[in-house]
Design an enzyme around this catalytic site. Structure first.
Site, PDB file in Angstrom:
ATOM      1  N   ARG A 290       0.849  -1.204   0.000  1.00 25.25           N
ATOM      2  CA  ARG A 290       0.000   0.000   0.000  1.00 25.25           C
ATOM      3  C   ARG A 290       0.884   1.255   0.000  1.00 25.25           C
ATOM      4  O   ARG A 290       0.467   2.329  -0.431  1.00 25.25           O
ATOM      5  CB  ARG A 290      -0.967   0.002   1.195  1.00 25.25           C
ATOM      6  CG  ARG A 290      -1.759   1.286   1.303  1.00 25.25           C
ATOM      7  CD  ARG A 290      -3.053   1.179   2.102  1.00 25.25           C
ATOM      8  NE  ARG A 290      -2.966   0.417   3.325  1.00 25.25           N
ATOM      9  CZ  ARG A 290      -2.367   0.819   4.456  1.00 25.25           C
ATOM     10  NH1 ARG A 290      -1.799   2.010   4.524  1.00 25.25           N
ATOM     11  NH2 ARG A 290      -2.325   0.048   5.515  1.00 25.25           N
TER      12      ARG A 290
ATOM     13  N   TYR B  95     -12.519  17.650 -16.901  1.00 19.57           N
ATOM     14  CA  TYR B  95     -13.192  16.354 -16.842  1.00 19.57           C
ATOM     15  C   TYR B  95     -14.311  16.395 -15.784  1.00 19.57           C
ATOM     16  O   TYR B  95     -14.109  16.908 -14.674  1.00 19.57           O
ATOM     17  CB  TYR B  95     -12.149  15.264 -16.510  1.00 19.57           C
ATOM     18  CG  TYR B  95     -12.772  13.942 -16.199  1.00 19.57           C
ATOM     19  CD1 TYR B  95     -13.597  13.316 -17.128  1.00 19.57           C
ATOM     20  CD2 TYR B  95     -12.564  13.322 -14.975  1.00 19.57           C
ATOM     21  CE1 TYR B  95     -14.197  12.104 -16.837  1.00 19.57           C
ATOM     22  CE2 TYR B  95     -13.150  12.097 -14.679  1.00 19.57           C
ATOM     23  CZ  TYR B  95     -13.971  11.505 -15.618  1.00 19.57           C
ATOM     24  OH  TYR B  95     -14.566  10.309 -15.324  1.00 19.57           O
TER      25      TYR B  95
ATOM     26  N   ASP C  39      -3.490  19.182 -15.717  1.00 17.35           N
ATOM     27  CA  ASP C  39      -3.896  17.846 -16.157  1.00 17.35           C
ATOM     28  C   ASP C  39      -3.490  17.719 -17.623  1.00 17.35           C
ATOM     29  O   ASP C  39      -4.069  18.368 -18.499  1.00 17.35           O
ATOM     30  CB  ASP C  39      -5.417  17.676 -15.966  1.00 17.35           C
ATOM     31  CG  ASP C  39      -5.897  16.268 -16.287  1.00 17.35           C
ATOM     32  OD1 ASP C  39      -5.262  15.604 -17.132  1.00 17.35           O
ATOM     33  OD2 ASP C  39      -6.910  15.826 -15.716  1.00 17.35           O
TER      34      ASP C  39
ATOM     35  N   LYS D 282      -5.527   6.622 -20.223  1.00 22.13           N
ATOM     36  CA  LYS D 282      -5.683   7.083 -21.608  1.00 22.13           C
ATOM     37  C   LYS D 282      -4.417   6.758 -22.419  1.00 22.13           C
ATOM     38  O   LYS D 282      -4.037   5.619 -22.510  1.00 22.13           O
ATOM     39  CB  LYS D 282      -6.010   8.579 -21.619  1.00 22.13           C
ATOM     40  CG  LYS D 282      -7.010   9.010 -20.527  1.00 22.13           C
ATOM     41  CD  LYS D 282      -8.361   8.351 -20.643  1.00 22.13           C
ATOM     42  CE  LYS D 282      -9.281   8.873 -19.546  1.00 22.13           C
ATOM     43  NZ  LYS D 282     -10.455   8.109 -19.291  1.00 22.13           N
TER      44      LYS D 282
HETATM   45  N1  PLP Z   1      -8.438  13.774 -16.361  1.00 15.96           N
HETATM   46  C1  PLP Z   1      -8.960  13.708 -17.603  1.00 15.96           C
HETATM   47  C2  PLP Z   1      -8.624  14.785 -18.591  1.00 15.96           C
HETATM   48  C3  PLP Z   1      -9.819  12.663 -17.969  1.00 15.96           C
HETATM   49  O1  PLP Z   1     -10.316  12.622 -19.209  1.00 15.96           O
HETATM   50  C4  PLP Z   1     -10.135  11.668 -16.993  1.00 15.96           C
HETATM   51  C5  PLP Z   1     -11.035  10.566 -17.330  1.00 15.96           C
HETATM   52  O2  PLP Z   1     -11.668  10.543 -18.367  1.00 15.96           O
HETATM   53  C6  PLP Z   1      -9.574  11.781 -15.718  1.00 15.96           C
HETATM   54  C7  PLP Z   1      -8.724  12.829 -15.436  1.00 15.96           C
HETATM   55  C8  PLP Z   1      -9.862  10.758 -14.666  1.00 15.96           C
HETATM   56  O3  PLP Z   1      -9.135   9.598 -14.909  1.00 15.96           O
HETATM   57  P1  PLP Z   1      -9.609   8.106 -14.544  1.00 15.96           P
HETATM   58  O4  PLP Z   1     -10.823   7.807 -15.375  1.00 15.96           O
HETATM   59  O5  PLP Z   1      -8.426   7.277 -14.884  1.00 15.96           O
HETATM   60  O6  PLP Z   1      -9.926   8.102 -13.101  1.00 15.96           O
END
Ligand code: PLP
Length: 393
Positions: A58, A111, A183, A208
């Site tokens: 962990r 997101y 991000d 992704k």
């Molecule tokens: N940031 C972006 C730009 C995303 O498109 C996503 C998910 O689609 C996330 C964060 C969150 O990631 P996760 O789905 O792996 O939790």
């Protein structure tokens, strides 16, 4: 005896080389060229207080550590930590930086899960956010309050692909002694380098492009700052949000071809964006590589290698009903959440990924009910076009 391969210096290597080699030396016991999956919960300690760097999975795990070294190496920073999901990474970031009653300035298009976290979980601790159109960095300056502790942006933004000027926003953040978190999921470290532009923290949903094969969910937090890193590490261990060794192993293999894949995704996306732009049943196409893209100049300046990633947003003539018909008709592209993998995926952001954002706010920021998000995969572009053409007609 120390492996001779441990001596290889990758500091000056290119991103393709780094994606393959950073963090990896052949297994010292067997010579296995692939990193072993250390599928273990715990680690034998020779004596009380004497361990080999890992004590409990962990807190850390050798396979996960290899992925972390790889990501840090590609990005050119010291610290990276991997998480069970992208949202686990974002949650850990926000809980590490913010205390009850504090405030975030966030770009208005992010997101949907990030908005849900802030509005429906962190609200219990009176943590608030101002969502601003960060394509005009001045709006960020104006939204900063006495209790602001973090600037958080996504660029290109999911799903409208609005861009934010990282360099200008970093200068504003630093003037106010605030960290900037970016991000960078949509472009990956190959096509955009937020740290070079002044970011303090970079977030990835490794689900992704970094994995790239729809095989895992995962996330990462990277920073140059030792104090932030220590806090992320402490909170990851405490919240129990570390990535699993098997997922890390799959992502390590995926990451080795990231450089190749993201460039091909971009090439395919540009071909398809141009096709859509010419199609009489398409009302609007948004893609940073198109000359019609409103922030084309910023895209040219901020994105690397004249590549703009694999995501296209578009609206069809006839609005919502026709958009639904197109999404229900494609056969090669799959109607699904997520993006950034070898398979082309088509998504209806208003009801899927951005459902948590209230409709009024969605309309204000361009996530209309008729907007379609296409994650262009690595199929032959003419096949993706044929499929879209049939669905549009
Ligand atoms: N940031 C972006 C730009 C995303 O498109 C996503 C998910 O689609 C996330 C964060 C969150 O990631 P996760 O789905 O792996 O939790």
């Amino acid at each position: 005896m120390k492996s001779r391969y441990a001596q290889k210096d990758l500091t000056a290597a290119g991103t393709a080389t780094k994606s393959i080699h950073c963090g990896i030396t052949p297994d010292p016991v067997t010579g296995s060229i692939l990193t072993p999956i250390y599928q273990t919960a715990t680690y034998a300690q020779e004596q009380v207080g004497v361990d080999k760097g890992h004590t409990y999975s962990r807190a850390s795990n050798p396979t996960v550590s290899v992925l972390e070294k790889k990501l840090a190496g590609i990005e050119g920073v010291e610290y990276a930590l991997c998480f069970a999901t992208g949202m686990a990474a974002t949650t850990t970031l926000l809980l590490s930086i913010l205390r009850a009653g504090e405030h975030i300035v966030c770009s208005d298009v992010v997101y949907g899960g990030t908005v849900r976290l802030i509005e429906q979980v962190l609200d219990r601790f009176d943590i608030t956010a101002s969502y601003v159109d960060a394509s005009n960095p001045e709006n960020i300056s104006q939204a900063i309050k006495d209790n602001t502790r973090l600037i958080f942006i996504e660029t290109p933004a999911n799903p409208t692909l609005k861009l934010n000027d990282i360099k200008k926003i970093a200068a504003i953040a630093h003037k106010h002694k605030l960290p900037l978190a970016v991000d960078n999921t949509f472009l990956s470290p190959i096509l955009q380098k937020p740290f070079d532009l002044g970011a303090d923290i970079v977030i990835y949903s490794t689900t992704k492009y970094i994995d790239g094969h729809n095989a895992t969910v995962g996330g990462a937090l990277l920073t140059k700052n030792q104090d932030y890193h220590a806090s992320f590490d402490f909170n990851r261990k405490t919240l129990g949000s570390i990535q699993s060794p098997f997922d890390a192993w799959l992502i390590i293999q995926g990451l080795k071809t990231l450089d190749l894949r993201i460039k091909k995704h971009s090439e395919n996306a540009l071909i398809i964006a141009k096709f859509l732009e010419e199609h009489h049943k398409v009302a609007k196409v948004i893609y940073p590589g198109l000359k019609s893209f409103p922030q084309y100049k910023l895209a040219q300046r901020q994105h690397l290698g004249s590549c703009h990633g694999g995501i296209i947003a578009f609206e069809v003539v006839g609005g919502y009903k026709k958009a639904i018909k197109v999404m229900n008709s494609v056969l090669l592209s799959t109607l699904a959440e997520s993006l950034g993998a070898v398979e082309s995926l088509i998504t209806h952001p208003a009801s899927m990924t951005h459902g948590p954002i209230p409709k009024k706010q969605r309309n204000k920021i361009g996530i209309t009910d008729g907007l379609i998000r296409l994650s262009v995969g690595l199929e032959n572009p003419e096949d993706i076009i044929a499929d879209l053409n049939a669905a549009l007609n």
